[in-house]
Enzyme design. Structure first.
Site, mmCIF file in Angstrom:
data_model
loop_
_atom_site.group_PDB
_atom_site.id
_atom_site.type_symbol
_atom_site.label_atom_id
_atom_site.label_comp_id
_atom_site.label_asym_id
_atom_site.label_seq_id
_atom_site.Cartn_x
_atom_site.Cartn_y
_atom_site.Cartn_z
ATOM 1 N N ASP A 290 -2.112 -2.756 2.534
ATOM 2 C CA ASP A 290 -2.750 -3.337 3.712
ATOM 3 C C ASP A 290 -2.042 -2.908 4.994
ATOM 4 O O ASP A 290 -0.812 -2.814 5.028
ATOM 5 C CB ASP A 290 -2.722 -4.866 3.606
ATOM 6 C CG ASP A 290 -3.605 -5.535 4.648
ATOM 7 O OD1 ASP A 290 -4.577 -4.900 5.096
ATOM 8 O OD2 ASP A 290 -3.321 -6.690 5.004
ATOM 9 N N HIS B 121 -5.462 5.750 7.756
ATOM 10 C CA HIS B 121 -5.725 5.998 6.342
ATOM 11 C C HIS B 121 -4.956 7.229 5.864
ATOM 12 O O HIS B 121 -4.445 7.254 4.743
ATOM 13 C CB HIS B 121 -7.224 6.186 6.114
ATOM 14 C CG HIS B 121 -8.025 4.948 6.381
ATOM 15 N ND1 HIS B 121 -7.729 3.726 5.818
ATOM 16 C CD2 HIS B 121 -9.119 4.737 7.175
ATOM 17 C CE1 HIS B 121 -8.596 2.820 6.231
ATOM 18 N NE2 HIS B 121 -9.452 3.409 7.059
ATOM 19 N N LEU C 43 2.397 8.273 -16.639
ATOM 20 C CA LEU C 43 2.102 7.205 -15.687
ATOM 21 C C LEU C 43 0.594 7.040 -15.634
ATOM 22 O O LEU C 43 -0.133 8.026 -15.589
ATOM 23 C CB LEU C 43 2.641 7.553 -14.297
ATOM 24 C CG LEU C 43 2.182 6.656 -13.139
ATOM 25 C CD1 LEU C 43 2.763 5.245 -13.282
ATOM 26 C CD2 LEU C 43 2.578 7.251 -11.789
#
Length: 318
Positions: A95, A112, A206
């Site tokens: 956020d 972004h 991962l």
């Protein structure tokens, strides 16, 4: 259970842009994850991006040498961390991209893009430190109400990520999974997601789970509908419904470790924002005041140290 750090004074806007140190563990291996310069960006979100220098260019042979196989170079954990206490699954609510951009007088797209750099660094840290699953909240179902130009930019960014980084993920043994309601995603993005999941489904170094058009409430509702249909068809009896059955129907059934050990939320907000509502039942929460683009290695280490200092009792006593 909660760890909350007090905000620190914000630095000068120009200083933060010009003096911010590199976030990469290996400066030679910068491949612009989630941030390709070939992305076509709406004018309302455009921002100037520095051009790569000769020092940033890595030949194909060098890159293959750096990423040969799925085992990263041996690396000692930062001071204060114990390998046996590392979480298996870390979830992150990323956020603050928009606020980061506004503070610098930049369009949302710049925020972004900066957030992508933080995500790239975090993926590499999880890969190196043998965290098994990283789940990131990339786009909430509730985010569809945002300005159309911003939503279109984000959808283009997601597509570009998959196209440009899939081979790198494959070399490093990273499995890609995308959870959420795909029905509103562009068909081209849906096709790319299916292709990425199929090509990386056997990888185990991962697992990167990306929540796109995701809602915790939607997740529980779709699980209930699925179970109801099975009851209707006689596959499941009402008395068979338990927590385990519901878990199998949740979006996180794509991973061996569906319950995050640690949730990190950035930007100083103290809420989970409709994210993994069922799965967070016993998750340790860490709230950081940093906006997501400013969240780096030091902040991640602080969150992990806080996690390792806690006693997880699951309702019992120790």
């Amino acid at each position: 259970m909660l760890s909350l750090r007090l905000p620190i004074p914000s630095e000068s806007v120009l200083a933060s842009v010009m003096q911010r140190p590199p976030r990469f563990l290996n400066a030679r291996n910068q491949t612009h994850l989630f941030c390709s310069p070939t992305l076509s960006e709406p004018k309302a979100l455009q921002s100037s991006t520095p051009q790569a220098t000769a020092a940033d260019v890595v030949t194909r042979e060098e890159e293959e040498e750096l990423n040969d196989g799925t085992t990263p170079p041996e690396e000692e954990l930062p001071e204060g961390l114990r390998r046996e206490l590392m979480p298996k699954h870390v979830a992150v609510i990323m956020d603050g991209n928009g606020r980061w951009a506004r503070q610098r007088g930049l369009p949302p797209g710049a925020g972004h893009r900066a957030g992508v750099e933080s995500l790239k660094a975090l993926v590499e840290l999880c890969w190196r430190w043998e965290i098994r699953v990283l789940t990131v909240f990339a786009f909430s179902y509730d985010n569809w109400i945002r300005p159309k130009v911003e939503v279109e930019f984000l959808m283009s960014l997601f597509e570009n990520v998959i196209q440009s980084e899939l081979d790198k993920f494959a070399r490093e043994g990273i499995r890609i999974s995308v959870i959420g309601d795909w029905s509103r995603l562009p068909e081209s993005l849906q096709a790319l997601i299916r292709d990425a999941e199929e090509k990386t489904r056997k990888h185990s170094r991962l697992q990167l789970i990306v929540a796109v058009s995701y809602s915790g409430k939607y997740d529980v509702v779709q699980a209930c509908k699925s179970i109801a249909n099975k009851v209707k068809d006689g596959i499941v009896q009402v008395d068979d419904i338990d927590e385990g059955l519901i878990e199998q129907e949740l979006e996180t059934n794509c991973t061996e470790f569906p319950y995050p050990d640690l949730l990190i939320r950035t930007s100083g907000e103290l809420r989970v924002s409709n994210f993994l509502l069922w799965q967070l039942a016993y998750t340790e929460l860490f709230f950081a005041p940093d906006l997501w683009p400013d969240f780096g290695k030091d902040e991640f280490v602080e969150a992990l140290v806080s996690f390792q200092e806690r006693q997880r009792r699951y309702g019992g006593r120790k």
